[in-house]
Motif scaffolding. Structure first.
Motif, PDB file in Angstrom:
ATOM      1  N   PRO A  64      -3.083  58.918  27.062  1.00 36.83           N
ATOM      2  CA  PRO A  64      -2.668  59.953  28.018  1.00 36.83           C
ATOM      3  C   PRO A  64      -2.203  59.400  29.357  1.00 36.83           C
ATOM      4  O   PRO A  64      -1.476  60.066  30.094  1.00 36.83           O
ATOM      5  CB  PRO A  64      -3.932  60.800  28.195  1.00 36.83           C
ATOM      6  CG  PRO A  64      -5.059  59.896  27.816  1.00 36.83           C
ATOM      7  CD  PRO A  64      -4.515  59.011  26.733  1.00 36.83           C
ATOM      8  N   LEU A  65      -2.593  58.170  29.703  1.00 38.25           N
ATOM      9  CA  LEU A  65      -2.181  57.578  30.978  1.00 38.25           C
ATOM     10  C   LEU A  65      -0.700  57.219  30.982  1.00 38.25           C
ATOM     11  O   LEU A  65      -0.123  56.930  32.042  1.00 38.25           O
ATOM     12  CB  LEU A  65      -3.002  56.327  31.283  1.00 38.25           C
ATOM     13  CG  LEU A  65      -4.387  56.532  31.920  1.00 38.25           C
ATOM     14  CD1 LEU A  65      -5.332  57.275  30.986  1.00 38.25           C
ATOM     15  CD2 LEU A  65      -4.998  55.210  32.337  1.00 38.25           C
ATOM     16  N   GLY A 105      -5.014  62.840  31.146  1.00 35.04           N
ATOM     17  CA  GLY A 105      -3.674  62.587  31.662  1.00 35.04           C
ATOM     18  C   GLY A 105      -3.468  63.181  33.044  1.00 35.04           C
ATOM     19  O   GLY A 105      -2.910  62.537  33.940  1.00 35.04           O
ATOM     20  N   LEU A 106      -3.916  64.418  33.244  1.00 38.27           N
ATOM     21  CA  LEU A 106      -3.786  65.053  34.554  1.00 38.27           C
ATOM     22  C   LEU A 106      -4.665  64.368  35.595  1.00 38.27           C
ATOM     23  O   LEU A 106      -4.288  64.274  36.771  1.00 38.27           O
ATOM     24  CB  LEU A 106      -4.145  66.536  34.440  1.00 38.27           C
ATOM     25  CG  LEU A 106      -3.154  67.405  33.652  1.00 38.27           C
ATOM     26  CD1 LEU A 106      -3.709  68.800  33.440  1.00 38.27           C
ATOM     27  CD2 LEU A 106      -1.809  67.474  34.376  1.00 38.27           C
ATOM     28  N   LEU A 107      -5.816  63.881  35.176  1.00 42.29           N
ATOM     29  CA  LEU A 107      -6.703  63.174  36.099  1.00 42.29           C
ATOM     30  C   LEU A 107      -6.007  61.933  36.676  1.00 42.29           C
ATOM     31  O   LEU A 107      -6.017  61.711  37.896  1.00 42.29           O
ATOM     32  CB  LEU A 107      -7.989  62.767  35.379  1.00 42.29           C
ATOM     33  CG  LEU A 107      -8.947  61.845  36.162  1.00 42.29           C
ATOM     34  CD1 LEU A 107      -9.481  62.564  37.400  1.00 42.29           C
ATOM     35  CD2 LEU A 107     -10.090  61.381  35.265  1.00 42.29           C
ATOM     36  N   TYR A 137      -3.806  63.828  39.675  1.00 37.81           N
ATOM     37  CA  TYR A 137      -4.768  63.769  40.778  1.00 37.81           C
ATOM     38  C   TYR A 137      -4.833  62.381  41.419  1.00 37.81           C
ATOM     39  O   TYR A 137      -4.626  62.232  42.629  1.00 37.81           O
ATOM     40  CB  TYR A 137      -6.153  64.184  40.282  1.00 37.81           C
ATOM     41  CG  TYR A 137      -7.209  64.099  41.359  1.00 37.81           C
ATOM     42  CD1 TYR A 137      -7.248  65.029  42.395  1.00 37.81           C
ATOM     43  CD2 TYR A 137      -8.163  63.074  41.354  1.00 37.81           C
ATOM     44  CE1 TYR A 137      -8.198  64.947  43.395  1.00 37.81           C
ATOM     45  CE2 TYR A 137      -9.119  62.982  42.342  1.00 37.81           C
ATOM     46  CZ  TYR A 137      -9.132  63.917  43.365  1.00 37.81           C
ATOM     47  OH  TYR A 137     -10.065  63.829  44.358  1.00 37.81           O
ATOM     48  N   ILE A 138      -5.102  61.354  40.635  1.00 41.79           N
ATOM     49  CA  ILE A 138      -5.209  59.999  41.193  1.00 41.79           C
ATOM     50  C   ILE A 138      -3.862  59.545  41.751  1.00 41.79           C
ATOM     51  O   ILE A 138      -3.794  58.894  42.797  1.00 41.79           O
ATOM     52  CB  ILE A 138      -5.722  59.015  40.123  1.00 41.79           C
ATOM     53  CG1 ILE A 138      -7.184  59.336  39.765  1.00 41.79           C
ATOM     54  CG2 ILE A 138      -5.594  57.577  40.595  1.00 41.79           C
ATOM     55  CD1 ILE A 138      -7.776  58.455  38.694  1.00 41.79           C
ATOM     56  N   TRP A 187      -2.991  52.631  44.315  1.00 45.26           N
ATOM     57  CA  TRP A 187      -3.798  52.163  43.173  1.00 45.26           C
ATOM     58  C   TRP A 187      -3.102  52.530  41.873  1.00 45.26           C
ATOM     59  O   TRP A 187      -3.031  51.718  40.947  1.00 45.26           O
ATOM     60  CB  TRP A 187      -5.195  52.796  43.210  1.00 45.26           C
ATOM     61  CG  TRP A 187      -6.086  52.295  42.113  1.00 45.26           C
ATOM     62  CD1 TRP A 187      -6.998  51.284  42.189  1.00 45.26           C
ATOM     63  CD2 TRP A 187      -6.143  52.774  40.756  1.00 45.26           C
ATOM     64  NE1 TRP A 187      -7.609  51.095  40.968  1.00 45.26           N
ATOM     65  CE2 TRP A 187      -7.102  51.990  40.072  1.00 45.26           C
ATOM     66  CE3 TRP A 187      -5.480  53.764  40.041  1.00 45.26           C
ATOM     67  CZ2 TRP A 187      -7.411  52.186  38.724  1.00 45.26           C
ATOM     68  CZ3 TRP A 187      -5.776  53.953  38.700  1.00 45.26           C
ATOM     69  CH2 TRP A 187      -6.736  53.171  38.056  1.00 45.26           C
ATOM     70  N   TRP A 188      -2.575  53.752  41.818  1.00 44.45           N
ATOM     71  CA  TRP A 188      -1.913  54.206  40.586  1.00 44.45           C
ATOM     72  C   TRP A 188      -0.724  53.317  40.251  1.00 44.45           C
ATOM     73  O   TRP A 188      -0.559  52.903  39.105  1.00 44.45           O
ATOM     74  CB  TRP A 188      -1.469  55.664  40.754  1.00 44.45           C
ATOM     75  CG  TRP A 188      -0.852  56.244  39.520  1.00 44.45           C
ATOM     76  CD1 TRP A 188      -1.488  56.878  38.502  1.00 44.45           C
ATOM     77  CD2 TRP A 188       0.540  56.203  39.181  1.00 44.45           C
ATOM     78  NE1 TRP A 188      -0.579  57.237  37.527  1.00 44.45           N
ATOM     79  CE2 TRP A 188       0.664  56.840  37.918  1.00 44.45           C
ATOM     80  CE3 TRP A 188       1.671  55.696  39.794  1.00 44.45           C
ATOM     81  CZ2 TRP A 188       1.885  56.986  37.283  1.00 44.45           C
ATOM     82  CZ3 TRP A 188       2.894  55.833  39.168  1.00 44.45           C
ATOM     83  CH2 TRP A 188       2.997  56.471  37.929  1.00 44.45           C
TER      84      TRP A 188
END
Length: 809
Positions: free
Chosen positions: A353-354, A725-727, A731-732, A739-740
């Motif tokens: 999901p990432l 995936g949404l996290l 969000y992140i 960081w992402w």
């Protein structure tokens, strides 16, 4: 063949690459950049960009607005700034985070790369073929090869002499110096395209297995059948490069994990913290820490407490309450409170999901709620389609006594339908979600054709005319320095592959006429551009595995083997193009591998893997006693061959006419064809005519297509996939964008790598030798529910009775 084996200077070309080339490879001053822009060229570029990306859901709206504003106002500085947004680097943040906008010029095609590639192709394809015949099965994906090749390549560079040989004027060496990132990619390309067992071997096992058809058409049939089915898709991938590889909008997110991992392994430098929210750990070190953490962690849900995989705690409280288990169960229920602590459930069907964009997560959640959960509840609790006698979520088919459908009870001589036996036995019943699976598969494929026609039709026509002279993209610009693999190579490969396919159906008793073979390939070709565009944009794959036997069953009723071969050619032609051909071409594009090297990597590896896999399959069938039988002592039960055999009987003998034709139980699911065709039109009207902004992010093929995997997937997998995936990607990404950009895709690769390595170790240490796992409540009692036992139905048929219609078609 474009090989360059000449020795290179080790001091000049090393595998150490700059950690942050984006900041060092461009002019130091923004004013200098602006002065370098040719205004007339920039205006032409922006006009192309505006037309090519107006319906692009992944491109930030502010960038489209900047392009529109620059063209409307005509301000020179504004035009130059807008042009730089697209020409200095990729306009997509995902691509910028995972792919460098430079080409280090490292050597790619070396003797070392070819030797390592062919070794891993041989070992990987042979081992995966053998293990695919066992239940439960485990496989070695290309990610394992990426990790194994790196230390082997570096060791090779240290110990193998650097002597240069001269053969017929061609200089070459076993050791050209440090193991480069491009050599690493070449080995991975070879492994990716061949390491998975060939789809045709499932059909061959159904043919040759003694418990199945027990028909052996010989080595020649097996080889040309497999070669043709594998190579047609690869040839199509090269023919459609202008639509699916070269445009910057074709992201192919699944490759971001690979590209990030390559850079992490070959670049051990730390971040300075200013661009990564204070994190300074190198991506190399970070990858191995997360991989080790996942490797250790997976022993908990995989062995110690398996109840964590489907954490349906409400069903543990009410294990015998059918409604509770139907609504909250995770095996055959709807998982209305989706909780899992097992990464395999999260990433099993829709990839990691990432990797997928936010629009995919949102559309999948909407599709799950509207088309699966609400619809399944309506079907089940209204008693329609006798769903109150069946579990909600399962791919198992049933007879009218609530037991698995036994196809042997309806067969006459030579695997034909005995109508009298059929009417004495039972019609075929589908669970509510399995029936929806067929309907949504119909809808998704229709939606893909209509969606691409409406939203990308002009773009496709434009790219057909422009070839490589498309809107500016830094990666396409960098690739132009390499000699392109000419299109006639791919057309020649297609012609040879088609010839082998015709030899397969004409030279052997395949039950498939020559024109049937051509129809199967044409169906796949029709869907290459629509489904690959959707996959490249959303990371959601649409397949022909449901629709192809459905069509074949109508065209060739009573020919189960012909249906099976038709399914192989149509499904794997598209599958090879999607998963290996085009996707891997994009990896080579991102990593700046010369196109001619990529062509030969894919073709040679694919051909060699076919010979390895057919040899392993035939050896297994001849050397292992009772192979493919359910009682085989070592569990070589051929689960994929068995599934192929049963499917061919259902569609080739029973036939889609009795299931979906006029007067049949599931005839109304044919309305999904119309739903699939109409849904994109509604979205197009909302966005194009009513100018509703959010319509740009509504994607009918994703909503419908993702659901077509359910079952065998469960709502638990889809819900948690979207949540994770949404996290990370919403969000992140918004909260800690630095960081992402630095670690998100490395995290993705590390989670998958740790899981794969842990799964392999558990298989060989516990599953294969039959070691007993801890027998306690968390591994035993949590599965004593009607959900986990696949008996979660509202009504139970009394002993000796049946349910369903009194007569059937």
């Amino acid at each position: 063949m474009g090989f360059s084996f000449k020795k290179t200077d080790a001091s000049a070309k090393t595998s150490e690459i700059n950690a942050y080339p984006v900041e060092t490879s461009t002019p130091s001053s923004s004013d200098e950049k602006l002065r370098d822009v040719n205004v007339a060229t920039a205006i032409a570029d922006l006009d192309k960009i505006q037309h090519a990306h107006q319906w692009d859901p992944n491109l930030p709206q502010e960038k489209l607005d900047a392009v529109k504003s620059a063209l409307e106002h005509g301000d020179v500085k504004e035009i130059a700034e807008a042009d730089l947004l697209f020409t200095e680097n990729s306009p997509y943040e995902e691509v910028r985070a995972a792919v460098r906008n430079t080409d280090g010029g490292e050597v790619a095609c070396t003797v070392r790369a070819w030797i390592l590639g062919m070794i891993f192709v041989t070992l990987g394809s042979g081992l995966n073929m053998l293990l695919s015949m066992r239940s439960p099965q485990v496989n070695f994906p290309a990610l394992v090869v990426v990790l194994l090749v790196y230390p082997i390549g570096n060791l090779w560079a240290k110990i193998i002499p650097m002597r240069v040989f001269n053969t017929f004027g061609l200089e070459w060496t076993f050791n050209p110096g440090p193991f480069t990132i491009k050599e690493h990619v070449v080995v991975t390309l070879m492994s990716n395209v061949s390491i998975g067992y060939a789809y045709s071997t499932d059909a061959l096992l159904a043919l040759q297995g003694k418990p199945f058809y027990n028909i052996n058409l010989g080595w020649g049939f097996a080889l040309i059948f497999t070669l043709s089915s594998q190579l047609i898709g690869i040839s199509l991938s090269g023919m459609f490069r202008r639509f699916l590889i070269w445009p910057s909008a074709m992201l192919w997110p699944t490759q971001f994990a690979y590209t990030s991992l390559f850079y992490a392994l070959h670049d051990k430098s730390k971040s300075d913290g200013t661009t990564s929210n204070g994190w300074v750990i190198s991506r190399y070190r970070y990858f191995f820490i997360v991989t080790g953490g996942m490797f250790c962690y997976y022993w908990i849900p995989g062995v110690i407490w398996q109840g964590l995989s489907v954490f349906a705690f409400i069903t543990w409280i009410k294990p015998d309450n059918v409604v509770v288990n139907q609504l909250f169960g995770g095996f055959t229920g709807l998982s209305l409170i989706p909780i899992t602590f097992d990464w395999t459930y999260v990433s099993a069907y829709l990839y990691n999901p990432l990797l997928s964009p936010t629009q995919s997560h949102v559309n999948t959640l909407i599709g799950l709620f509207l088309f699966v959960i609400i619809t399944t509840i309506g079907i089940t609790y209204s008693g329609a389609l006798y769903a109150d006698y069946l579990p909600l979520v399962t791919s198992q088919t049933y007879d009218n006594t609530q037991t698995a459908y036994n196809v042997s009870k309806i067969l006459g001589d030579s695997f034909t339908l005995d109508v009298e036996k059929y009417h004495q036995y039972s019609p075929l019943f589908l669970s509510p979600t399995l029936a929806l699976n067929y309907g949504l598969s119909f809808a998704a494929l229709m939606a893909s054709l209509v969606h691409v026609g409406l939203f990308h039709g002009k773009e496709i026509w434009y790219r057909l005319k422009t070839a490589r002279n498309q809107e500016p993209d830094i990666h396409l610009k960098l690739m132009k320095k390499y000699v392109e693999a000419p299109e006639w190579w791919y057309f020649a490969l297609l012609a040879i592959s088609i010839g082998l396919g015709l030899a397969t159906v004409l030279g052997y008793d395949s039950q498939l006429p020559w024109w049937g073979f051509l129809v199967s390939v044409i169906i796949a070709i029709v869907f290459v551009i629509p489904t690959c565009m959707i996959l490249a944009i959303s990371n959601i794959m649409l397949s022909l595995n449901v629709i192809s036997p459905f069509i074949a069953g109508f065209i060739f009723p009573g020919r189960p083997i012909g249906v099976m071969i038709f399914k192989v050619f149509s499904t794997i032609t598209l599958g090879q193009a999607q998963t290996y051909g085009i996707s891997d071409l994009k990896m080579a594009h991102y990593m700046k591998i010369p196109p001619r090297v990529t062509f030969w990597c894919q073709v040679v590896a694919s051909i060699w893997a076919v010979f390895v896999q057919i040899a392993v399959m035939n050896w297994t069938l001849g050397a292992i006693p009772d192979v493919c039988s359910n009682t085989q002592p070592s569990h070589f039960t051929c689960p994929n061959g068995r599934a192929f055999f049963s499917s061919s009987i259902v569609w080739g003998v029973l036939g889609p006419e009795r299931m979906f034709g006029p007067g049949s139980m599931y005839v109304n699911f044919n309305w999904f064809w119309l739903v699939g065709a109409g849904f994109p039109v509604v979205i197009w009207f909302l966005g194009r005519k009513l100018k509703i902004g959010f319509a740009r992010y509504i994607h009918a093929p994703i909503m419908l297509g993702a659901m077509a995997w359910l079952p065998p997937a469960t709502p638990l997998s889809f819900s948690t996939w979207a949540v994770f995936g949404l996290l990370f990607n919403y969000y992140i990404r918004k909260r800690w964008s630095g960081w992402w950009r630095t670690y998100n895709y490395v995290t993705s690769a590390a989670l998958d790598a740790g899981l794969i390595l842990s799964t392999i170790v558990i298989f060989f240490a516990i599953t294969l030798p039959g070691v007993t796992i801890p027998q306690w409540w968390g591994n035993v009692d949590v599965f004593n529910t009607v959900d986990a036992s696949y008996t979660g139905w509202l009504k139970t048929v009394p002993e000796g009775s049946t349910f369903g219609p009194a007569t059937w078609k």
